[in-house]
Write a protein that holds these residues in place. Structure first.
Motif, PDB file in Angstrom:
ATOM      1  N   ALA A 194     -24.602 -50.175 -61.073  1.00  0.00           N
ATOM      2  CA  ALA A 194     -23.662 -51.178 -61.556  1.00  0.00           C
ATOM      3  C   ALA A 194     -24.509 -52.291 -62.154  1.00  0.00           C
ATOM      4  CB  ALA A 194     -22.816 -51.727 -60.418  1.00  0.00           C
ATOM      5  N   MET A 195     -24.022 -52.866 -63.229  1.00  0.00           N
ATOM      6  CA  MET A 195     -24.739 -53.939 -63.902  1.00  0.00           C
ATOM      7  C   MET A 195     -23.863 -55.185 -63.936  1.00  0.00           C
ATOM      8  SD  MET A 195     -27.635 -52.577 -64.689  1.00  0.00           S
ATOM      9  CE  MET A 195     -28.289 -53.909 -65.715  1.00  0.00           C
ATOM     10  N   ALA A 196     -24.486 -56.324 -63.832  1.00  0.00           N
ATOM     11  CA  ALA A 196     -23.715 -57.565 -63.798  1.00  0.00           C
ATOM     12  C   ALA A 196     -24.473 -58.674 -64.501  1.00  0.00           C
ATOM     13  CB  ALA A 196     -23.432 -57.974 -62.358  1.00  0.00           C
ATOM     14  N   TRP A 197     -23.706 -59.688 -64.845  1.00  0.00           N
ATOM     15  CA  TRP A 197     -24.260 -60.931 -65.340  1.00  0.00           C
ATOM     16  C   TRP A 197     -23.824 -62.053 -64.406  1.00  0.00           C
ATOM     17  CZ3 TRP A 197     -27.588 -61.289 -69.438  1.00  0.00           C
ATOM     18  CH2 TRP A 197     -27.684 -60.171 -70.270  1.00  0.00           C
ATOM     19  N   PHE A 198     -24.777 -62.883 -64.073  1.00  0.00           N
ATOM     20  CA  PHE A 198     -24.529 -64.108 -63.340  1.00  0.00           C
ATOM     21  C   PHE A 198     -25.024 -65.269 -64.193  1.00  0.00           C
ATOM     22  CE2 PHE A 198     -23.436 -62.526 -59.088  1.00  0.00           C
ATOM     23  CZ  PHE A 198     -23.800 -61.191 -59.216  1.00  0.00           C
ATOM     24  N   ARG A 199     -24.605 -66.456 -63.837  1.00  0.00           N
ATOM     25  CA  ARG A 199     -25.096 -67.619 -64.569  1.00  0.00           C
ATOM     26  C   ARG A 199     -25.324 -68.775 -63.607  1.00  0.00           C
ATOM     27  NH1 ARG A 199     -19.637 -69.077 -68.103  1.00  0.00           N
ATOM     28  NH2 ARG A 199     -18.380 -69.868 -66.362  1.00  0.00           N
ATOM     29  N   GLN A 200     -26.216 -69.653 -64.023  1.00  0.00           N
ATOM     30  CA  GLN A 200     -26.520 -70.821 -63.215  1.00  0.00           C
ATOM     31  C   GLN A 200     -26.695 -72.023 -64.121  1.00  0.00           C
ATOM     32  OE1 GLN A 200     -29.874 -70.379 -60.539  1.00  0.00           O
ATOM     33  NE2 GLN A 200     -29.151 -72.049 -59.250  1.00  0.00           N
ATOM     34  N   ALA A 201     -25.808 -72.984 -63.939  1.00  0.00           N
ATOM     35  CA  ALA A 201     -25.885 -74.232 -64.691  1.00  0.00           C
ATOM     36  C   ALA A 201     -26.760 -75.214 -63.920  1.00  0.00           C
ATOM     37  CB  ALA A 201     -24.488 -74.804 -64.891  1.00  0.00           C
ATOM     38  N   PRO A 202     -27.340 -76.194 -64.607  1.00  0.00           N
ATOM     39  CA  PRO A 202     -28.188 -77.181 -63.931  1.00  0.00           C
ATOM     40  C   PRO A 202     -27.459 -77.857 -62.774  1.00  0.00           C
ATOM     41  CG  PRO A 202     -28.394 -77.399 -66.300  1.00  0.00           C
ATOM     42  CD  PRO A 202     -27.289 -76.416 -66.060  1.00  0.00           C
ATOM     43  N   GLY A 203     -28.091 -77.861 -61.616  1.00  0.00           N
ATOM     44  CA  GLY A 203     -27.524 -78.514 -60.445  1.00  0.00           C
ATOM     45  C   GLY A 203     -26.430 -77.735 -59.737  1.00  0.00           C
ATOM     46  N   LYS A 204     -26.190 -76.501 -60.199  1.00  0.00           N
ATOM     47  CA  LYS A 204     -25.125 -75.688 -59.586  1.00  0.00           C
ATOM     48  C   LYS A 204     -25.704 -74.394 -59.043  1.00  0.00           C
ATOM     49  CE  LYS A 204     -21.279 -77.464 -62.309  1.00  0.00           C
ATOM     50  NZ  LYS A 204     -20.075 -77.102 -63.115  1.00  0.00           N
ATOM     51  N   GLU A 205     -24.925 -73.749 -58.193  1.00  0.00           N
ATOM     52  CA  GLU A 205     -25.339 -72.463 -57.645  1.00  0.00           C
ATOM     53  C   GLU A 205     -25.104 -71.348 -58.660  1.00  0.00           C
ATOM     54  OE1 GLU A 205     -24.541 -73.293 -52.873  1.00  0.00           O
ATOM     55  OE2 GLU A 205     -23.425 -71.748 -53.929  1.00  0.00           O
ATOM     56  N   ILE A 208     -19.517 -61.418 -64.602  1.00  0.00           N
ATOM     57  CA  ILE A 208     -18.875 -60.164 -65.001  1.00  0.00           C
ATOM     58  C   ILE A 208     -19.748 -59.013 -64.528  1.00  0.00           C
ATOM     59  CG2 ILE A 208     -20.056 -59.987 -67.240  1.00  0.00           C
ATOM     60  CD1 ILE A 208     -17.321 -59.329 -68.490  1.00  0.00           C
ATOM     61  N   ALA A 209     -19.113 -57.871 -64.259  1.00  0.00           N
ATOM     62  CA  ALA A 209     -19.862 -56.696 -63.831  1.00  0.00           C
ATOM     63  C   ALA A 209     -19.183 -55.437 -64.350  1.00  0.00           C
ATOM     64  CB  ALA A 209     -19.970 -56.643 -62.315  1.00  0.00           C
ATOM     65  N   VAL A 210     -19.953 -54.385 -64.445  1.00  0.00           N
ATOM     66  CA  VAL A 210     -19.412 -53.067 -64.772  1.00  0.00           C
ATOM     67  C   VAL A 210     -19.983 -52.080 -63.770  1.00  0.00           C
ATOM     68  CG1 VAL A 210     -21.230 -52.633 -66.511  1.00  0.00           C
ATOM     69  CG2 VAL A 210     -19.086 -51.337 -66.594  1.00  0.00           C
ATOM     70  N   THR A 238     -15.885 -49.348 -64.612  1.00  0.00           N
ATOM     71  CA  THR A 238     -14.829 -50.316 -64.295  1.00  0.00           C
ATOM     72  C   THR A 238     -15.413 -51.718 -64.409  1.00  0.00           C
ATOM     73  OG1 THR A 238     -13.764 -48.776 -62.777  1.00  0.00           O
ATOM     74  CG2 THR A 238     -13.202 -51.104 -62.554  1.00  0.00           C
ATOM     75  N   SER A 239     -14.694 -52.602 -65.083  1.00  0.00           N
ATOM     76  CA  SER A 239     -15.189 -53.966 -65.289  1.00  0.00           C
ATOM     77  C   SER A 239     -14.528 -54.935 -64.328  1.00  0.00           C
ATOM     78  CB  SER A 239     -14.899 -54.408 -66.724  1.00  0.00           C
ATOM     79  OG  SER A 239     -15.604 -53.608 -67.650  1.00  0.00           O
ATOM     80  N   TYR A 240     -15.280 -55.933 -63.948  1.00  0.00           N
ATOM     81  CA  TYR A 240     -14.804 -56.988 -63.050  1.00  0.00           C
ATOM     82  C   TYR A 240     -15.178 -58.327 -63.691  1.00  0.00           C
ATOM     83  CZ  TYR A 240     -14.797 -53.027 -59.893  1.00  0.00           C
ATOM     84  OH  TYR A 240     -14.560 -51.799 -59.334  1.00  0.00           O
ATOM     85  N   TYR A 241     -14.257 -59.275 -63.631  1.00  0.00           N
ATOM     86  CA  TYR A 241     -14.426 -60.537 -64.343  1.00  0.00           C
ATOM     87  C   TYR A 241     -14.221 -61.721 -63.409  1.00  0.00           C
ATOM     88  CZ  TYR A 241     -13.374 -57.536 -68.369  1.00  0.00           C
ATOM     89  OH  TYR A 241     -13.378 -56.546 -69.311  1.00  0.00           O
ATOM     90  N   ALA A 242     -14.992 -62.763 -63.619  1.00  0.00           N
ATOM     91  CA  ALA A 242     -14.649 -64.047 -63.036  1.00  0.00           C
ATOM     92  C   ALA A 242     -13.436 -64.588 -63.782  1.00  0.00           C
ATOM     93  CB  ALA A 242     -15.817 -65.021 -63.171  1.00  0.00           C
ATOM     94  N   ASP A 243     -12.562 -65.292 -63.083  1.00  0.00           N
ATOM     95  CA  ASP A 243     -11.348 -65.823 -63.716  1.00  0.00           C
ATOM     96  C   ASP A 243     -11.682 -66.708 -64.913  1.00  0.00           C
ATOM     97  OD1 ASP A 243      -9.465 -66.254 -60.614  1.00  0.00           O
ATOM     98  OD2 ASP A 243      -9.764 -64.505 -61.909  1.00  0.00           O
ATOM     99  N   SER A 244     -12.787 -67.404 -64.836  1.00  0.00           N
ATOM    100  CA  SER A 244     -13.140 -68.363 -65.880  1.00  0.00           C
ATOM    101  C   SER A 244     -13.501 -67.704 -67.206  1.00  0.00           C
ATOM    102  CB  SER A 244     -14.303 -69.237 -65.405  1.00  0.00           C
ATOM    103  OG  SER A 244     -15.432 -68.441 -65.098  1.00  0.00           O
ATOM    104  N   VAL A 245     -13.800 -66.419 -67.198  1.00  0.00           N
ATOM    105  CA  VAL A 245     -14.219 -65.761 -68.435  1.00  0.00           C
ATOM    106  C   VAL A 245     -13.256 -64.660 -68.861  1.00  0.00           C
ATOM    107  CG1 VAL A 245     -16.624 -66.256 -67.856  1.00  0.00           C
ATOM    108  CG2 VAL A 245     -15.686 -63.982 -67.388  1.00  0.00           C
TER     109      VAL A 245
END
Length: 122
Positions: free
Chosen positions: A32-43, A48-50, A55-62
């Motif tokens: 399974a492959m995924a993307w994560f992100r980290q903004a400055p000062g945040k966790e 998103i993942a496949v 099968t794809s899985y999404y964060a609500d924000s995207v």
């Protein structure tokens, strides 16, 4: 197993970018492959993942803006990002999970690429 991410950059709000992540070593089609992100000062947060079964899985924000695709022939996963907003600004990381499921928890992922920076200007 090594992962290498490409494609970050500076884009105006409403624009698009496509990130790529190529793996070497291991058996890409099993991951399974995924993307994560980290903004400055945040966790670091799930984006998103496949799964191994595509099968794809999404964060609500995207949801509705980002899509993920997996090319087993090229050992590459893509993140297409449309309608980008300033809140999407972050370092984006690709990750691979041996289980093949596509979890949202970063602790479930076995291999990580280096980050690629995405900056969205307003």
């Amino acid at each position: 197993v090594q992962l290498q991410a490409f494609g970050g950059g500076l884009v105006q709000a409403g624009g698009s970018l496509r990130l790529s992540c190529t793996t070497s070593g291991g058996t890409f089609s099993r991951y399974a492959m995924a993307w994560f992100r980290q903004a400055p000062g945040k966790e670091r947060e799930f984006v998103i993942a496949v799964s191994r079964r595509s099968t794809s899985y999404y964060a609500d924000s995207v949801k509705g803006r980002f899509t993920i695709s997996k090319d087993n022939e090229k050992n590459t996963v893509y993140l297409q990002m449309n309608s980008l907003q300033p809140e999407d600004t972050a370092d984006y990381y690709c990750a691979a999970d041996n289980s093949g499921y596509g979890f949202r928890d970063p602790d479930e992922y076995d291999y990580w690429g280096q980050g690629t920076q995405v900056t969205v200007s307003s």
